[in-house]
Design a protein around this motif. Structure first.
Motif, PDB file in Angstrom:
ATOM      1  N   ALA A 195      57.095  99.226  36.490  1.00 19.90           N
ATOM      2  CA  ALA A 195      56.306 100.308  35.912  1.00 19.90           C
ATOM      3  C   ALA A 195      56.329 101.528  36.819  1.00 19.90           C
ATOM      4  N   SER A 196      56.137 101.321  38.102  1.00 11.79           N
ATOM      5  CA  SER A 196      56.067 102.490  38.979  1.00 11.79           C
ATOM      6  C   SER A 196      57.444 103.137  39.119  1.00 11.79           C
ATOM      7  N   LYS A 197      58.483 102.338  38.971  1.00 14.76           N
ATOM      8  CA  LYS A 197      59.818 102.891  39.133  1.00 14.76           C
ATOM      9  C   LYS A 197      60.286 103.668  37.901  1.00 14.76           C
ATOM     10  N   PHE A 198      59.961 103.171  36.726  1.00 18.65           N
ATOM     11  CA  PHE A 198      60.543 103.769  35.525  1.00 18.65           C
ATOM     12  C   PHE A 198      59.567 104.542  34.650  1.00 18.65           C
ATOM     13  N   MET A 199      58.298 104.523  35.013  1.00 17.94           N
ATOM     14  CA  MET A 199      57.362 105.147  34.094  1.00 17.94           C
ATOM     15  C   MET A 199      56.618 106.277  34.758  1.00 17.94           C
ATOM     16  N   TYR A 200      56.282 107.248  33.925  1.00 17.43           N
ATOM     17  CA  TYR A 200      55.584 108.406  34.449  1.00 17.43           C
ATOM     18  C   TYR A 200      54.182 108.442  33.854  1.00 17.43           C
ATOM     19  N   ASN A 201      53.209 108.341  34.726  1.00 18.91           N
ATOM     20  CA  ASN A 201      51.817 108.487  34.313  1.00 18.91           C
ATOM     21  C   ASN A 201      51.488 107.727  33.020  1.00 18.91           C
ATOM     22  N   PRO A 202      51.758 106.450  33.015  1.00 17.72           N
ATOM     23  CA  PRO A 202      51.599 105.709  31.764  1.00 17.72           C
ATOM     24  C   PRO A 202      50.140 105.576  31.313  1.00 17.72           C
ATOM     25  N   HIS A 203      49.961 105.580  30.028  1.00 13.96           N
ATOM     26  CA  HIS A 203      48.677 105.270  29.422  1.00 13.96           C
ATOM     27  C   HIS A 203      48.506 103.750  29.526  1.00 13.96           C
ATOM     28  N   GLU A 204      47.307 103.290  29.911  1.00 15.28           N
ATOM     29  CA  GLU A 204      47.150 101.840  30.076  1.00 15.28           C
ATOM     30  C   GLU A 204      46.162 101.252  29.085  1.00 15.28           C
ATOM     31  N   ILE A 205      46.568 100.102  28.544  1.00 17.36           N
ATOM     32  CA  ILE A 205      45.711  99.395  27.594  1.00 17.36           C
ATOM     33  C   ILE A 205      45.603  97.948  28.056  1.00 17.36           C
ATOM     34  N   THR A 206      44.395  97.432  28.079  1.00 15.19           N
ATOM     35  CA  THR A 206      44.249  96.006  28.381  1.00 15.19           C
ATOM     36  C   THR A 206      43.437  95.361  27.276  1.00 15.19           C
ATOM     37  N   VAL A 207      43.957  94.285  26.762  1.00 22.19           N
ATOM     38  CA  VAL A 207      43.215  93.520  25.759  1.00 22.19           C
ATOM     39  C   VAL A 207      42.792  92.233  26.437  1.00 22.19           C
ATOM     40  N   GLY A 208      41.499  91.985  26.484  1.00 25.23           N
ATOM     41  CA  GLY A 208      41.017  90.844  27.262  1.00 25.23           C
ATOM     42  C   GLY A 208      41.145  91.192  28.737  1.00 25.23           C
ATOM     43  N   THR A 209      40.984  90.206  29.591  1.00 23.56           N
ATOM     44  CA  THR A 209      41.093  90.439  31.020  1.00 23.56           C
ATOM     45  C   THR A 209      42.526  90.169  31.455  1.00 23.56           C
ATOM     46  N   LYS A 210      42.957  90.831  32.488  1.00 22.73           N
ATOM     47  CA  LYS A 210      44.294  90.591  33.011  1.00 22.73           C
ATOM     48  C   LYS A 210      44.497  89.116  33.311  1.00 22.73           C
ATOM     49  N   ASN A 211      45.648  88.626  32.981  1.00 25.98           N
ATOM     50  CA  ASN A 211      46.013  87.237  33.264  1.00 25.98           C
ATOM     51  C   ASN A 211      45.098  86.215  32.601  1.00 25.98           C
ATOM     52  N   GLN A 212      44.288  86.679  31.670  1.00 25.86           N
ATOM     53  CA  GLN A 212      43.382  85.738  31.036  1.00 25.86           C
ATOM     54  C   GLN A 212      43.988  85.222  29.738  1.00 25.86           C
ATOM     55  N   GLY A 213      43.758  83.964  29.476  1.00 23.76           N
ATOM     56  CA  GLY A 213      44.320  83.382  28.268  1.00 23.76           C
ATOM     57  C   GLY A 213      43.601  83.867  27.018  1.00 23.76           C
ATOM     58  N   SER A 214      44.134  83.475  25.894  1.00 24.71           N
ATOM     59  CA  SER A 214      43.537  83.852  24.621  1.00 24.71           C
ATOM     60  C   SER A 214      42.121  83.291  24.523  1.00 24.71           C
ATOM     61  N   GLN A 215      41.238  84.082  23.914  1.00 24.21           N
ATOM     62  CA  GLN A 215      39.854  83.643  23.758  1.00 24.21           C
ATOM     63  C   GLN A 215      39.732  82.499  22.751  1.00 24.21           C
ATOM     64  N   ASN A 216      40.759  82.340  21.942  1.00 21.85           N
ATOM     65  CA  ASN A 216      40.672  81.342  20.880  1.00 21.85           C
ATOM     66  C   ASN A 216      41.099  79.948  21.323  1.00 21.85           C
ATOM     67  N   VAL A 217      41.469  79.820  22.586  1.00 24.91           N
ATOM     68  CA  VAL A 217      41.967  78.529  23.047  1.00 24.91           C
ATOM     69  C   VAL A 217      40.908  77.840  23.894  1.00 24.91           C
TER      70      VAL A 217
END
Ligand code: ADP
Ligand code: MG
Length: 586
Positions: A195-217
């Motif tokens: 990301a830091s190498k190829f992207m410029y000022n990216p917009h960030e979206i997180t669904v749930g918590t990072k590295n967290q599994g699906s809430q339905n499991v």
């Protein structure tokens, strides 16, 4: 539907969305689509599998490209052929009302010329695996110098699979002004680097918590002895008659072995691992999608491409080394708003790993007991009863009904029902009536191991000219037993081990003790399972009586047993009982 409209999608897409039956946008779609439509921006979106990422980048890409042009404007990189094809299908479904749309899939293992021809016809969007893409760039079969949008789908998986260099190379052929949209379930260092190498000022979206599994499991673990893993797997399957699952093993060999055993035991199972040809893998996946296979036994690598909805259970025959792998595995279930269960078959030594997984996924595991025979019989009977209740009558049987009726003239309804269900019940009952508790405690090490069979020591080995196979033949002949009645034969230098079912144990002692082979008087003894089991952790080479045995008292794992994969190995490895119930195929 109005909700999709509110995101800014045009009529051409909305119509396709209606056809697809999507009613409301998923969270990642709701967050990503407006941004991608409105802005020319780079984007990083972190979301679990099954959250609808394909549409999150697919809708905006379709709306933004020019279908009248035949220039390649969008590039989607994804880790596997399987995913590549799936994304291509989805894109074609989303874009079905765009006239002249050409989405071309590029992946290894298929004709490169055909793919190049399809691109040449004017692919506005290319969906590719990194390896084949790089190949086609170097052969000048594709031109990505004008792309405007580049998607890195399942970026963490691509990097896991060692595509870093390829991605670097591919991106170096793309214009700097393009927008890069990166989608990933987890955010390891490597993804951050890309990301830091190829992207410029990216917009960030997180669904749930990072590295967290699906809430339905929901997550469960079952504690058993190491050699009861397979028994545990079977019981869990029997306890869940409608299971539709992926069973994860750590090695290709275990994957193959577990699948073979399940098939032998009458389950609808299949294996998926890297030693199979592409064609074989395709066939297995097709049967799995069609639900002809209920239990797909897979390695982590082979399962990367699996995006099948409605998987009810993920079973961890063994836990993976990496905790992130656990997240990926369990993400195979609980997709598209459904609930799923992730079940771990664990041994005492893995308890710590479970605790650290809990910390990372921020969810607690439920410790559960392997159901006993009675509970399984009950579930199976109720499942059958429900099935009978919901079965529509097939009138093709009408002509036979008279005969059947006369057979049951004297039988009351109550009796008939009992008889009918006994047919099914006996099968499970006979198998499970002798079944013992295989739950291991988290603390003590005093648990009795599998008591269905008895393990013997015999004072004949390779020095006496035996291989495990000839030893097995010898025992079979002396005991007048069948092919499967003597198992887990391990021949060492001066002695061997083997197992028989408990009901043959007496026979072994009577028939073998005292006979002569090459002038040696044969002696057999029951080995002490408990002692051997404990010896494993404390004093690997000794059993209770202090007699030196081979490394692990038999039952080899690892390279040594590879030499035993001869034509007879099938009967050797399962330790099976002839009274094991066969599951009827559905
Ligand atoms: P991901 O890439 O995040 O793993 P997919 O894009 O493959 O997820 O979507 C998972 C499943 O959910 C697919 O079968 C897809 O058709 C379906 N899906 C996606 N978006 C929606 C939605 N808004 N409503 C209903 N189903 C959806
Ligand atoms: Mg996806």
């Amino acid at each position: 539907m109005t909700k999709f409209k509110a995101l800014g999608l045009n009529e051409t897409l909305l119509q396709a969305i209606t056809d697809l039956g999507f009613e409301t946008p998923s969270e990642v779609q709701e967050k990503a689509i407006p941004v991608l439509l409105d802005e020319e921006t780079d984007l990083i979106a972190l979301a679990q599998t099954g959250t609808g990422k394909t549409a999150a980048f697919g809708f905006p890409m379709l709306q933004k490209i020019d279908v009248e042009s035949r220039t390649t404007q969008g590039l989607i990189l994804s880790p596997t052929r399987e995913l590549c094809l799936q994304i291509t299908n989805e894109m074609n479904a989303y874009g079905k009302y765009f006239k002249g749309l050409n989405v071309t899939a590029i992946y290894g293992g298929a004709s490169i010329t055909d793919q190049a021809n399809k691109v040449k016809k004017g692919a506005q969007i290319i969906v590719a695996t990194p390896g084949r893409m790089k190949d086609m760039i170097s052969r000048k079969m594709v031109n990505i110098s004008k792309i405007e949008y580049c998607v890195l789908d399942e970026a963490d998986e691509m990097l896991n699979m060692g595509f870093y260099e390829d991605i670097n190379d591919i991106l170096s052929h793309t214009p700097d002004e393009k927008n890069t949209w990166l989608f990933s379930a987890t955010m390891p260092k490597e993804v951050a680097t890309i990301a830091s190498k190829f992207m410029y000022n990216p917009h960030e979206i997180t669904v749930g918590t990072k590295n967290q599994g699906s809430q339905n499991v929901s997550h469960e673990y079952y504690m058993v002895g190491a050699r009861d893993r397979y028994l545990a797997l079977k019981r869990l399957a029997d306890y869940n008659p409608d299971i539709f699952s992926v069973v994860f093993c750590r090695t290709k060999r275990d994957t193959q072995k577990v699948a073979e055993k399940l098939i032998e035991d009458g389950y609808n199972a299949g294996a998926l691992h890297g030693d199979l040809s592409q064609n074989q893998r395709d066939l297995v996946m097709k049967s799995f999608r069609n639900k002809q296979i209920q239990m797909l036994v897979a390695t982590d690598v082979a399962a990367r491409g699996i995006d099948v909805d409605n998987i009810t259970h993920v079973l961890h025959y063994q836990l993976p080394d990496e905790i992130e792998t656990y997240t990926h595995r369990s993400g195979r279930t609980g997709r598209a708003g459904k609930t799923g269960v992730s079940m771990v078959i664990a041994t005492k030594s893995e308890l710590r790993k479970i605790k650290s997984i809990e910390r990372i996924i921020k969810k607690e595991f439920n410790k559960k007991d392997i159901p006993d025979g009675k509970a399984i019989c009950e579930v199976q009977l109720m499942s059958l009863a429900n099935k009978v209740n919901h079965t529509e009558i097939n009138h093709e049987i009408d002509p036979f009904i008279d005969n059947i009726n006369s057979l049951f003239e004297e039988t009351s309804k109550e009796e008939l029902i009992k008889k009918f269900f006994s047919v099914e019940f006996n099968r499970f009952y006979n198998y499970y009536k002798k079944a013992h508790d295989i739950n291991a405690s988290d603390k003590g090490s005093h648990k009795e191991i599998s008591a269905e069979s008895t393990r013997f020591f015999i004072n004949l080995g390779s020095k006496d000219g035996f291989t495990w196979m000839s030893m097995k033949d010898f025992l079979k002949a002396e005991l007048k037993l069948g092919r499967d009645d003597v198992f887990k034969v391990d021949t060492k230098n001066t002695f061997s081990f083997f197992n028989v079912e408990n009901n043959h144990a007496e026979l072994v002692l009577q028939k073998l003790n005292g006979i002569k082979v090459n002038d040696r008087i044969v002696s057999v003894e029951v080995t002490e399972n408990k002692a051997r089991d404990r010896g494993r952790s404390r004093n690997r080479n000794r059993n209770k009586s202090g007699k030196r045995f081979g490394n692990d008292g038999g039952n080899f794992r690892g390279s040594k047993s590879d030499s035993r994969r001869g034509r007879n190995s099938k009967s050797d490895r399962s330790g099976k009982s002839s009274s094991r119930p066969r599951r009827s195929r559905r």
